[in-house]
Scaffold this motif. Structure first.
Motif, short mmCIF file in Angstrom:
data_model
loop_
_atom_site.label_atom_id
_atom_site.label_comp_id
_atom_site.label_asym_id
_atom_site.label_seq_id
_atom_site.Cartn_x
_atom_site.Cartn_y
_atom_site.Cartn_z
N ALA A 1 40.90 77.95 48.58
CA ALA A 1 42.24 77.67 49.11
C ALA A 1 42.82 76.43 48.44
O ALA A 1 44.00 76.41 48.04
CB ALA A 1 42.18 77.50 50.62
N CYS A 2 41.98 75.40 48.28
CA CYS A 2 42.45 74.16 47.62
C CYS A 2 42.84 74.45 46.17
O CYS A 2 43.88 73.97 45.68
CB CYS A 2 41.35 73.10 47.64
N LEU A 3 42.02 75.23 45.50
CA LEU A 3 42.28 75.56 44.09
C LEU A 3 43.60 76.32 43.96
O LEU A 3 44.41 76.04 43.06
CB LEU A 3 41.12 76.39 43.55
N GLU A 4 43.82 77.26 44.86
CA GLU A 4 45.05 78.06 44.77
C GLU A 4 46.29 77.20 44.98
O GLU A 4 47.30 77.36 44.30
CB GLU A 4 45.01 79.21 45.80
N VAL A 5 46.20 76.26 45.91
CA VAL A 5 47.34 75.37 46.17
C VAL A 5 47.50 74.38 45.01
O VAL A 5 48.60 74.15 44.52
CB VAL A 5 47.16 74.63 47.52
N ALA A 6 46.38 73.83 44.56
CA ALA A 6 46.44 72.85 43.45
C ALA A 6 46.97 73.49 42.17
O ALA A 6 47.65 72.85 41.37
CB ALA A 6 45.06 72.26 43.21
N ALA A 7 46.66 74.78 41.99
CA ALA A 7 47.11 75.48 40.79
C ALA A 7 48.60 75.81 40.85
O ALA A 7 49.18 76.24 39.86
CB ALA A 7 46.29 76.76 40.60
N GLY A 8 49.19 75.63 42.03
CA GLY A 8 50.63 75.88 42.16
C GLY A 8 50.98 77.33 42.45
O GLY A 8 52.14 77.71 42.45
N ARG A 9 49.99 78.12 42.71
CA ARG A 9 50.26 79.54 42.99
C ARG A 9 50.83 79.71 44.39
O ARG A 9 51.65 80.58 44.63
CB ARG A 9 48.97 80.33 42.85
N SER A 10 50.36 78.91 45.33
CA SER A 10 50.84 78.96 46.72
C SER A 10 51.01 77.55 47.25
O SER A 10 50.39 76.62 46.75
CB SER A 10 49.84 79.69 47.62
N ASP A 11 51.85 77.41 48.30
CA ASP A 11 52.04 76.10 48.92
C ASP A 11 51.36 75.99 50.28
O ASP A 11 51.13 74.89 50.76
CB ASP A 11 53.54 75.81 49.07
N VAL A 12 51.05 77.12 50.90
CA VAL A 12 50.34 77.10 52.19
C VAL A 12 49.30 78.22 52.18
O VAL A 12 49.64 79.40 52.00
CB VAL A 12 51.31 77.31 53.38
N VAL A 13 48.03 77.85 52.32
CA VAL A 13 46.95 78.83 52.26
C VAL A 13 45.98 78.59 53.42
O VAL A 13 45.69 77.44 53.77
CB VAL A 13 46.18 78.74 50.91
N LEU A 14 45.49 79.68 53.99
CA LEU A 14 44.52 79.61 55.08
C LEU A 14 43.10 79.75 54.54
O LEU A 14 42.84 80.62 53.71
CB LEU A 14 44.78 80.75 56.08
N ALA A 15 42.20 78.88 55.00
CA ALA A 15 40.76 79.09 54.78
C ALA A 15 40.13 79.29 56.15
O ALA A 15 40.30 78.47 57.05
CB ALA A 15 40.13 77.90 54.07
N LEU A 16 39.43 80.39 56.29
CA LEU A 16 38.82 80.77 57.57
C LEU A 16 37.33 80.97 57.34
O LEU A 16 36.92 81.48 56.29
CB LEU A 16 39.46 82.08 58.06
N GLY A 17 36.53 80.55 58.28
CA GLY A 17 35.10 80.88 58.25
C GLY A 17 34.78 81.61 59.53
O GLY A 17 35.15 81.15 60.62
N VAL A 18 34.13 82.74 59.43
CA VAL A 18 33.78 83.49 60.64
C VAL A 18 32.51 84.28 60.38
O VAL A 18 32.30 84.78 59.28
CB VAL A 18 34.95 84.41 61.10
N ASP A 19 31.65 84.35 61.37
CA ASP A 19 30.46 85.18 61.24
C ASP A 19 29.92 85.53 62.62
O ASP A 19 30.20 84.84 63.61
CB ASP A 19 29.36 84.50 60.41
N LYS A 20 29.18 86.61 62.60
CA LYS A 20 28.57 87.12 63.82
C LYS A 20 27.27 87.79 63.38
O LYS A 20 27.28 88.95 62.98
CB LYS A 20 29.53 88.12 64.47
N PRO A 21 26.18 87.02 63.38
CA PRO A 21 24.92 87.58 62.86
C PRO A 21 24.52 88.84 63.64
O PRO A 21 24.65 88.89 64.85
CB PRO A 21 23.91 86.45 63.10
N ARG A 22 24.07 89.84 62.89
CA ARG A 22 23.67 91.10 63.53
C ARG A 22 22.22 91.40 63.23
O ARG A 22 21.87 92.51 62.87
CB ARG A 22 24.54 92.24 63.00
N GLY A 23 21.35 90.41 63.31
CA GLY A 23 19.95 90.62 62.96
C GLY A 23 19.58 89.68 61.84
O GLY A 23 19.91 88.51 61.88
N GLY A 24 18.91 90.18 60.84
CA GLY A 24 18.48 89.35 59.72
C GLY A 24 19.65 88.89 58.88
O GLY A 24 20.77 89.39 59.00
N LEU A 25 19.39 87.89 58.03
CA LEU A 25 20.46 87.34 57.19
C LEU A 25 20.57 88.10 55.87
O LEU A 25 21.58 87.99 55.19
CB LEU A 25 20.22 85.85 56.95
#
Lengths: 152, 383
Positions: free
Chosen positions: B98-122
């Motif tokens: 997200a930082c790279l995309e904004v720094a590169a000038g491609r976008s001015d507002v970008v979302l970075a999301l982290g989400v997970d829901k383990p379903r057993g082994g990794l």
């Protein structure tokens, strides 16, 4: 059944052997020769001379040479304990807990991790490889594995 | 290394943060987890979803194509969305993209999301690379780090009690973090019970649960165009990713990789390790915090245990280490963890961390390592 010590003779060889009706196999056939004493098989890069264990089926991590440039390199199963931990809980049924693992500086250079056989082991002590057998399944397949024990 | 410092050429800011609490695995869907964190981050930034121009989702365990399933519930705006997988550092890498995309000038507002829901082994890829090794499945992550603890304690004359004090501190910090999976002050005696592997006990190992964390990244132009609160915007001054090199036999890869990545990040940010007021590190196991504090140059090798014991790394000490509770107490739901670290550092640098506030925090750092092995370090600064 776990940790019954195997007194192996020269009839054990790379891969599997038949002994009566039971099948005996090396758990890691590409890493070991089931000789007495057991021998570890690493690789040496013929270009950069780096020795590595385990042997790599793809290429050399140091110089990028392809697998064809890696030659089998025999390592003595002897070394010094760099670190040790006794495992009380484990994700898998095998090995059964508690068991002990060690980081070992092999005399031949590579640093490995292995299960410790037998009694107390401390950082700094000399250890050597020992073949240990474990009955794997109801058909009686005996898996032979390399562990390390304190040199007495 | 080659390449220009894009973050110096075009400043990039975190303008919004939001989390879904980290928790034990439950019936809550990953969609609910993700949407909760994103709505919270948008509210915090005071920006509308249609103003977000791209999204990166850090996730390692959800399976293919999770971003739009979550984000279309905010309105199917048709923006580019990409899943980012980098093991435990997935959420950090989503922020990096997200930082790279904004720094590169491609976008001015970008979302970075982290989400997970383990379903057993990794399901880690190194385990099925076709490369046999002697220890087989006997050395799982907590034993890998228990072995590093053994070596560290032997080398530096540090006791198991001293290592456990990392967990004592982090559980105490987590107890006042409403987003933490573990919110209970523990005694040293409690921490030292329930051995898992070597010196690592249950409370010195992180819980892997579920959760979500989101940050909104914007350029100067994005802040201006959407009339965002500049006083709460925290600048990202370094974003560095490195992978494991080939080190000398016996060198601990996790610390060596951290040292290289940290040095590159300090160079990019133009700061020294002593400038860091607050940081979050990959303390999945208590010993790691000591290794990384030293690898990042906060102190000399072998000194970290004594500094933890004397309170130098407490909130209010010379440098707050893992004020969120870290992975040990806040938790390590994998994908969210690295994004959640950024949220915590931003909260600290905004002076909005309440009872967990490190006084006068101006410069912060977030560090994650992941299986593979990868390391991601971000440095943030209050302008």
């Amino acid at each position: 059944m776990w940790r019954s010590r195997l007194r192996c003779g020269p009839f054990y060889d790379y891969g599997s052997v038949f002994e009566g009706c039971m099948t005996t196999q090396a758990r890691h056939p590409h890493l070991l020769k089931l000789t007495d004493p057991p021998i570890m098989l690493g690789h040496r890069c013929t270009r950069c001379r780096r020795v590595a264990f385990p042997p790599d089926p793809y290429g050399c991590e140091k110089c990028g040479s392809q697998h064809a440039d890696l030659e089998e390199f025999v390592l003595e199963a002897k070394g010094t304990v760099r670190a040790v931990a006794t495992v009380h809980r484990h994700h898998h049924a095998s090995p059964p807990t508690p068991f002990t693992v060690a980081v070992i500086d092999l005399v031949g250079g590579p640093v490995i991790k292995a299960i410790v056989a037998g009694g107390e082991v401390r950082v700094g002590v000399a250890v050597e490889g020992v073949l240990v057998e474990d009955v794997e399944d109801p058909e009686g397949t005996v898996m032979v594995d390399l562990q390390f024990q304190v040199v007495t | 290394m080659t390449g220009s410092n894009v973050l110096a050429d075009r400043p990039v800011y975190v303008v919004g943060i939001g989390l879904h609490p980290y928790q034990r695995r439950s019936d809550t869907t990953y969609v609910a987890l993700g949407v909760t964190a994103v709505r919270s981050a948008l509210r915090d930034a005071d920006i509308a979803w249609p103003d977000v121009e791209a999204a990166y989702t850090g996730t390692a365990l959800l399976g293919m194509g999770s971003s739009r399933v979550m984000l279309s519930r905010l309105g199917a705006t048709g923006i580019p969305m990409t899943q980012v997988e980098n093991a435990s550092a997935s959420g950090s890498s989503a922020v990096a993209q997200a930082c790279l995309e904004v720094a590169a000038g491609r976008s001015d507002v970008v979302l970075a999301l982290g989400v997970d829901k383990p379903r057993g082994g990794l399901g880690a890829a190194p385990g099925h690379a076709g490369i046999d090794n002697l220890e087989g499945g006997a050395v799982v992550p907590f034993t890998h780090f228990a072995l590093l603890a053994s070596e560290y304690m032997h080398l530096h004359g540090v006791t198991a009690d001293q290592v456990a004090r990392v967990a004592l501190k982090n559980h105490r910090n987590g107890a006042s973090n409403q987003y933490a999976q573990r919110q209970k002050v523990r005694t040293l005696e409690e921490i030292l019970t329930e051995p898992i592997s070597g010196a690592m006990t249950r409370l010195q190992c992180c819980p892997v649960g579920e959760g979500a964390a989101a940050v909104v990244i914007a350029s100067e132009e994005g802040i201006r165009r959407h009339d965002l609160d500049r006083s709460r915007a925290i600048r990202v001054v370094a974003s560095v990713t490195r992978t494991e090199g080939l080190y000398d036999e016996g060198v601990g890869i996790d610390a060596a990789l951290t040292a290289q990545t940290g040095a590159a990040a300090f160079n990019e940010a133009g700061i020294e390790p002593s400038d860091i007021d607050v940081l979050e590190v990959h303390d999945a196991f208590a010993i790691e915090e000591l290794l990384y504090a030293e690898a990042l140059g906060l102190c000399a090798p072998g000194e970290a245990a004594a500094l933890v014991e004397s309170g130098e790394f407490d909130i209010g000490g010379r440098c707050a280490l893992s004020p969120s509770g870290g992975l040990l107490a806040m938790g390590h739901p994998i994908g969210p963890t690295g994004t959640g670290q950024i949220a915590e550092v931003v909260r600290q640098l905004r002076d909005e961390a309440g009872s967990r506030q490190q006084p006068n925090a101006r410069t912060g750092l977030a560090h994650m390592v992941g299986i593979g092995a990868v390391c991601v370090v971000h440095v943030l600064r209050k302008d």
